[in-house]
Design a protein around this motif. Structure first.
Motif, mmCIF file in Angstrom:
data_model
loop_
_atom_site.group_PDB
_atom_site.id
_atom_site.type_symbol
_atom_site.label_atom_id
_atom_site.label_comp_id
_atom_site.label_asym_id
_atom_site.label_seq_id
_atom_site.Cartn_x
_atom_site.Cartn_y
_atom_site.Cartn_z
ATOM 1 N N GLN A 34 1.569 7.022 -6.763
ATOM 2 C CA GLN A 34 0.472 7.887 -7.194
ATOM 3 C C GLN A 34 0.749 9.348 -6.855
ATOM 4 O O GLN A 34 -0.091 10.204 -7.102
ATOM 5 N N ARG A 39 4.624 3.831 -14.604
ATOM 6 C CA ARG A 39 4.521 2.363 -14.732
ATOM 7 C C ARG A 39 5.237 1.940 -16.022
ATOM 8 O O ARG A 39 5.318 2.685 -16.989
ATOM 9 N N GLY A 70 5.487 -1.694 -11.660
ATOM 10 C CA GLY A 70 5.264 -0.406 -11.039
ATOM 11 C C GLY A 70 3.860 0.098 -11.331
ATOM 12 O O GLY A 70 3.026 -0.603 -11.903
ATOM 13 N N GLY A 71 3.597 1.339 -10.911
ATOM 14 C CA GLY A 71 2.273 1.919 -11.118
ATOM 15 C C GLY A 71 2.375 3.416 -11.218
ATOM 16 O O GLY A 71 3.460 3.988 -11.093
ATOM 17 N N GLY A 72 1.228 4.045 -11.452
ATOM 18 C CA GLY A 72 1.231 5.497 -11.578
ATOM 19 C C GLY A 72 1.840 5.947 -12.893
ATOM 20 O O GLY A 72 1.994 5.150 -13.816
ATOM 21 N N PHE A 119 2.277 1.718 -3.475
ATOM 22 C CA PHE A 119 1.205 2.184 -4.366
ATOM 23 C C PHE A 119 0.969 3.685 -4.165
ATOM 24 O O PHE A 119 0.913 4.452 -5.131
ATOM 25 N N GLU A 174 0.831 -1.214 0.000
ATOM 26 C CA GLU A 174 0.000 0.000 0.000
ATOM 27 C C GLU A 174 0.867 1.266 0.000
ATOM 28 O O GLU A 174 0.559 2.240 -0.702
#
Lengths: 391, 69
Positions: free
Chosen positions: A56, A344, A339-341, A52, A49
């Motif tokens: 973001q 990514r 990855g993310g956001g 993440f 979390e």
């Protein structure tokens, strides 16, 4: 019974990867945000979390001076991974349409043909040799060939690529000078490609397309093209080779999973997600705090470096049942391997498709296999296998 | 409005939704995901639920009708 020792000077490269999953367990359990003195000092963030949320929040977490820790053979910021908004969006927007599932689909006939050809070479090699290194014969050449076609790097040049990868990526923690020298060679190589294209020679693939693109109404500069070309090279070759090698490493050691995927190849896409979750080539990426902030109670000051430890987040017991079990039938798998956001991995659709197609052909072509040597799960070194039931 | 929707401010184009439920999601030319018109109500289908659960950005929203509706 003695207390478990806390993880001191956490590292996520080279030899440290041998036992990194034990480190993750300890970190997740007792110190999910902590400090390491490696690479000039950094904070590690391990909870899924928290990773993440950081991804973001580019207003708090900058990718400057670089997302790679340590840097990969160059101090040049790589586009678009080492730049922040608002410039980031402009440069990423040029690439995103080239990596949609529809675009990747155009590469699929070539992926099938290359995977099949290489798998047949492995099968042939087993006819004369009891032990075959499937990393050298399959996991490494396959992504090099696919990626070079996509990027528009001439076919004759491919043999140089794997050496640069070894020196830039794998030698950088032991010998930054060697990585720098290989980085300089790669820069000179991409510069020649750009010059060649600028001189009016037809250029295929992504590099050819980028020569025609504009940003803010102007063509890309040589420096920008060079930066894109350098990054695409680093991002596209060894990650997929590692993921493919580690998938085969696991399947050699788990006959039940190997049998299941042979019998039900439609399960291979879910299996690939599970291998990416648990044995991913990218265990962590770096950020820099833009302002003082707090993560899970730990103060982090403006200017301090952090590592978002995707590999640990992917084994977070709060997110995954039996997180350290590799279960090729796991369906609930929103892992952090890409990855993310806004940063990514752009090549995720390509990488996933390459892996599914490669494993499908390998399993359909090569008979039951098992390990022929003790070898690490990580990296792109040799993976020596033998056929099962030989002696 | 009940049903499926994609929060465009969060979507980063991973395309997991499209790969897992191509009858329900599409990817536009820029690379971002959308719900196919007429498929907003498909959120109870197993493969669509799998797509929702696997979105790395948690950008697929499901608004189910209330129990009394």
């Amino acid at each position: 019974m003695s207390e478990p020792q806390p993880v001191v000077d956490f590292d996520f490269h080279g030899k440290a990867l041998d036992t990194i999953f034990d480190d993750y367990q300890l970190m997740l359990e007792s110190k999910p945000v902590g400090h390491s003195s490696k690479y000039g000092g950094f904070w590690y963030i391990t909870k899924s979390e928290d990773i993440f949320q950081a991804e973001q929040d580019p207003d708090t977490w900058s990718v400057a001076p670089g997302m790679m820790m340590p840097p990969m053979g160059t101090e040049m910021p790589l586009i678009p991974i080492d730049i922040d908004p608002p410039e980031h969006g402009l440069f990423r927007k040029l690439l995103l349409p080239m990596f949609t599932p529809m675009e990747i689909k155009k590469l699929e006939p070539g992926m099938h043909a290359t995977a099949q050809e290489l798998a047949e070479q492995v099968r042939t090699a087993f006819a004369t040799d009891p032990v075959v290194d499937v990393s050298t014969r399959f996991a490494r050449p396959y992504p090099t060939i696919i990626f070079s076609r996509l990027a528009g790097y001439p076919e004759d040049d491919w043999p140089m690529f794997d050496r640069w990868i070894d020196e830039i990526i794998y030698d950088r923690t032991k010998s930054p000078e060697k990585a720098q020298a290989a980085g300089d060679e790669l820069i000179a190589y991409v510069t020649r490609l750009v010059d060649h294209g600028r001189a009016g020679n037809a250029q295929g693939g992504i590099m050819g397309a980028l020569l025609q693109k504009t940003v803010n109404g102007r063509p890309l500069t040589d420096e920008e093209l060079l930066s894109y070309g350098y990054l695409l090279f680093l991002a596209g070759l060894d990650t997929t080779a590692w993921a493919l090698r580690s998938s085969l490493w696991y399947l050699a050691r788990n006959q039940e999973a190997q049998r299941l995927l042979r019998a039900e190849p439609e399960r291979i896409p879910d299996a690939v997600e599970e291998f990416l979750r648990t044995l991913s080539p990218v265990q962590a990426m770096a950020r820099t705090a833009k302002r003082d902030t707090v993560v899970r109670g730990q103060k982090i000051k403006a200017g301090e470096r952090v590592a978002l430890v995707f590999g640990a987040g992917n084994r977070d017991p709060e997110i995954y049942e039996n997180p350290d079990d590799i279960d090729v039938t796991r369906e609930n798998n929103r892992h952090l391997a890409f990855g993310g956001g806004i940063h990514r991995c752009l090549g995720s659709n390509l990488g996933r498709k390459e892996l599914v197609i490669a494993l499908t052909h390998f399993l359909a072509t090569v008979a039951d296999f098992e390990p022929a040597a003790e070898e690490p799960w990580h990296g792109v070194g040799s993976l020596r296998l033998r056929l099962s039931g030989g002696e | 409005m009940t049903g499926l929707s994609i929060d465009q401010s969060r979507c980063q184009g991973h395309a997991r939704c499209y790969m897992l439920a191509p009858d329900t999601f599409l990817i536009d030319e820029e690379g971002y995901g959308h719900v196919i018109e007429g498929r907003e109500g498909a959120y109870q289908e197993e493969h669509v639920r799998k797509a929702v659960r696997n979105c790395p950005e948690r950008s697929i929203k499901v608004i189910a009708p209330g129990p009394a509706a």
